[in-house]
Design a protein around this motif. Structure first.
Motif, short mmCIF file in Angstrom:
data_model
loop_
_atom_site.label_atom_id
_atom_site.label_comp_id
_atom_site.label_asym_id
_atom_site.label_seq_id
_atom_site.Cartn_x
_atom_site.Cartn_y
_atom_site.Cartn_z
N ALA A 36 0.83 -1.20 0.00
CA ALA A 36 0.00 0.00 0.00
C ALA A 36 0.86 1.26 0.00
CB ALA A 36 -0.93 -0.01 1.21
N ALA A 37 1.96 1.23 0.78
CA ALA A 37 2.85 2.38 0.83
C ALA A 37 3.51 2.61 -0.52
CB ALA A 37 3.91 2.17 1.91
N ALA A 38 3.93 1.50 -1.17
CA ALA A 38 4.55 1.64 -2.50
C ALA A 38 3.53 2.10 -3.53
CB ALA A 38 5.16 0.30 -2.92
N LEU A 39 2.31 1.64 -3.42
CA LEU A 39 1.26 2.03 -4.37
C LEU A 39 0.94 3.51 -4.24
CD1 LEU A 39 -0.68 0.95 -6.52
CD2 LEU A 39 -2.33 0.49 -4.70
N SER A 40 1.03 4.05 -3.03
CA SER A 40 0.70 5.46 -2.81
C SER A 40 1.72 6.39 -3.45
CB SER A 40 0.61 5.75 -1.32
OG SER A 40 1.89 5.61 -0.70
N THR A 41 2.92 5.86 -3.75
CA THR A 41 3.94 6.70 -4.37
C THR A 41 3.73 6.85 -5.87
OG1 THR A 41 5.44 4.84 -4.82
CG2 THR A 41 5.59 5.89 -2.65
N GLY A 42 3.00 5.92 -6.45
CA GLY A 42 2.79 5.96 -7.89
C GLY A 42 3.96 5.41 -8.67
N ASN A 43 4.97 4.89 -8.00
CA ASN A 43 6.16 4.34 -8.64
C ASN A 43 5.93 2.86 -8.93
OD1 ASN A 43 8.75 3.19 -9.18
ND2 ASN A 43 9.72 4.93 -8.15
N VAL A 44 5.79 2.52 -10.24
CA VAL A 44 5.47 1.15 -10.64
C VAL A 44 6.58 0.18 -10.24
CG1 VAL A 44 4.98 -0.39 -12.59
CG2 VAL A 44 4.04 1.93 -12.55
N GLU A 45 7.84 0.58 -10.45
CA GLU A 45 8.95 -0.29 -10.13
C GLU A 45 9.01 -0.57 -8.62
OE1 GLU A 45 11.79 -2.91 -11.10
OE2 GLU A 45 10.60 -1.70 -12.51
N MET A 46 8.76 0.46 -7.84
CA MET A 46 8.75 0.29 -6.39
C MET A 46 7.60 -0.63 -5.98
SD MET A 46 8.49 3.18 -3.38
CE MET A 46 9.99 3.99 -3.97
N TYR A 47 6.47 -0.50 -6.68
CA TYR A 47 5.33 -1.35 -6.38
C TYR A 47 5.66 -2.82 -6.65
CZ TYR A 47 0.80 -3.60 -7.00
OH TYR A 47 -0.26 -4.47 -6.94
N ARG A 48 6.33 -3.09 -7.77
CA ARG A 48 6.70 -4.47 -8.10
C ARG A 48 7.66 -5.04 -7.07
NH1 ARG A 48 7.80 -3.61 -14.60
NH2 ARG A 48 5.59 -3.54 -15.24
N GLU A 49 8.63 -4.25 -6.66
CA GLU A 49 9.57 -4.72 -5.64
C GLU A 49 8.85 -4.97 -4.31
OE1 GLU A 49 12.69 -1.89 -5.37
OE2 GLU A 49 13.51 -2.31 -7.36
N ALA A 50 7.87 -4.12 -4.03
CA ALA A 50 7.12 -4.30 -2.79
C ALA A 50 6.31 -5.58 -2.82
CB ALA A 50 6.21 -3.10 -2.55
N VAL A 51 5.71 -5.89 -3.98
CA VAL A 51 4.94 -7.13 -4.11
C VAL A 51 5.85 -8.35 -3.96
CG1 VAL A 51 3.60 -8.54 -5.72
CG2 VAL A 51 3.12 -6.10 -5.52
N ALA A 52 7.04 -8.30 -4.59
CA ALA A 52 7.99 -9.41 -4.47
C ALA A 52 8.42 -9.59 -3.01
CB ALA A 52 9.20 -9.16 -5.36
N LEU A 53 8.66 -8.46 -2.33
CA LEU A 53 9.04 -8.54 -0.92
C LEU A 53 7.91 -9.11 -0.08
CD1 LEU A 53 10.99 -7.92 1.38
CD2 LEU A 53 10.07 -5.59 1.45
N MET A 54 6.68 -8.69 -0.38
CA MET A 54 5.53 -9.20 0.35
C MET A 54 5.43 -10.72 0.20
SD MET A 54 1.45 -8.55 -0.28
CE MET A 54 1.52 -9.56 -1.76
N LYS A 55 5.61 -11.23 -1.02
CA LYS A 55 5.53 -12.67 -1.26
C LYS A 55 6.63 -13.41 -0.51
CE LYS A 55 3.29 -12.43 -5.80
NZ LYS A 55 3.42 -12.74 -7.24
N GLU A 56 7.82 -12.83 -0.48
CA GLU A 56 8.94 -13.45 0.22
C GLU A 56 8.68 -13.49 1.72
OE1 GLU A 56 13.75 -12.76 0.86
OE2 GLU A 56 12.71 -11.82 -0.83
N MET A 57 8.11 -12.42 2.25
CA MET A 57 7.81 -12.38 3.68
C MET A 57 6.73 -13.39 4.04
SD MET A 57 7.95 -8.27 4.36
CE MET A 57 7.50 -8.41 6.09
#
Length: 263
Positions: A36-57
């Motif tokens: 959600a924090a990455a999505l609020s920035t509007g940065n697509v690349e950051m959002y993808r990294e956040a999703v990958a991190l979420m899955k890893e966690m």
């Protein structure tokens, strides 16, 4: 103003009039908060990294939950009693006897305990006609993590089993072995399925009037000297064991062996 009487006031953030204050980062409490924090920035690349991190966690949390559940289940899992006795004539013409744990008994024992801790088991089968049978035991946790153990063996065609019966026999055996191995189970008796160890079985007592042990050993040694099959000899004398031959038939049995052609 007297310095000793001066009151110390807490510091306050000072900003220039009209200047935008820095935004406070949202508190992160879960993997979804990161996304959600990455999505609020509007940065697509950051959002993808956040999703990958979420899955890893989430995967890490699932593995941890699986390990904890399995450790808790191990405390409750008992030693499995070997409840089935098997007896058959092996290829050498001798009697094989051993005890083993029945698959149904293993399943009935472990399923309630696994369920109590959010665990379950299943099997995956693989193999083509004429090829070894492969059984994979899958232990799963309700949080999503699972672990697998595989084992392969040829179809059991002993005792005149048909090909499909041989596959079924081997499948049942591999299911039992992989399940017990996956859970680290042990069984209670002093043999190892008759596949290498000797079980302390009561000594076989031949029928009254049978040949002596020395006579049985002599016949067995003569069969070996001829390079003949003990199974073929037993079929000729119509007995299940050499020890069962009546003493009155000892000479006739020796003559049968003498007529065998040396292999």
């Amino acid at each position: 103003m007297n310095a000793q009487a001066e009151t110390i006031r807490p510091l306050r953030a000072m900003t220039r009039r009209g200047a935008p204050q820095a935004q406070t980062a949202p508190a992160v409490h879960s993997p979804m908060d990161i996304v959600a924090a990455a999505l609020s920035t509007g940065n697509v690349e950051m959002y993808r990294e956040a999703v990958a991190l979420m899955k890893e966690m989430e995967a890490f949390a699932a593995r941890k939950a699986f390990s904890n559940a399995l450790a808790d289940a191990k405390v409750d899992l008992p030693i499995i009693e070997k409840n089935r006795h098997a007896s058959y004539d092996n290829k050498a013409g001798r009697q094989t006897n051993y005890w083993h744990e029945d698959l149904a008994q293993v399943v009935d024992t472990v399923v309630p305990i696994l369920a109590k801790h959010g665990l379950s088991h299943r099997w995956k089968l693989a193999g083509r006609p004429g090829e070894p049978v492969t059984v994979t035991c899958v232990i799963s946790h309700r949080d999503g993590h699972c672990e697998e153990n595989s084992l392969s063996a040829d179809a059991d065609t002993s005792d005149g089993k048909t090909p499909i019966q041989g596959v079924k026999s081997t499948t049942s055996y591999l299911e039992r072995i992989t399940l017990m191995a996956s859970l680290g189970l042990a069984s209670r008796k002093d043999d190892d399925d008759g596949r290498g160890g000797a079980q302390a079985e009561p000594a076989y007592v031949p029928p009254a009037g049978s040949i002596t042990p020395d006579q049985a050993d002599f016949l067995r040694s003569e069969i070996k000297a001829k390079g003949a099959s003990e199974i073929a000899f037993l079929a000729a004398v119509k007995r299940r064991r050499i020890e069962d031959i009546p003493a009155t038939d000892y000479a006739a049995a020796a003559m049968i062996i003498a007529k065998f052609k040396k292999g």
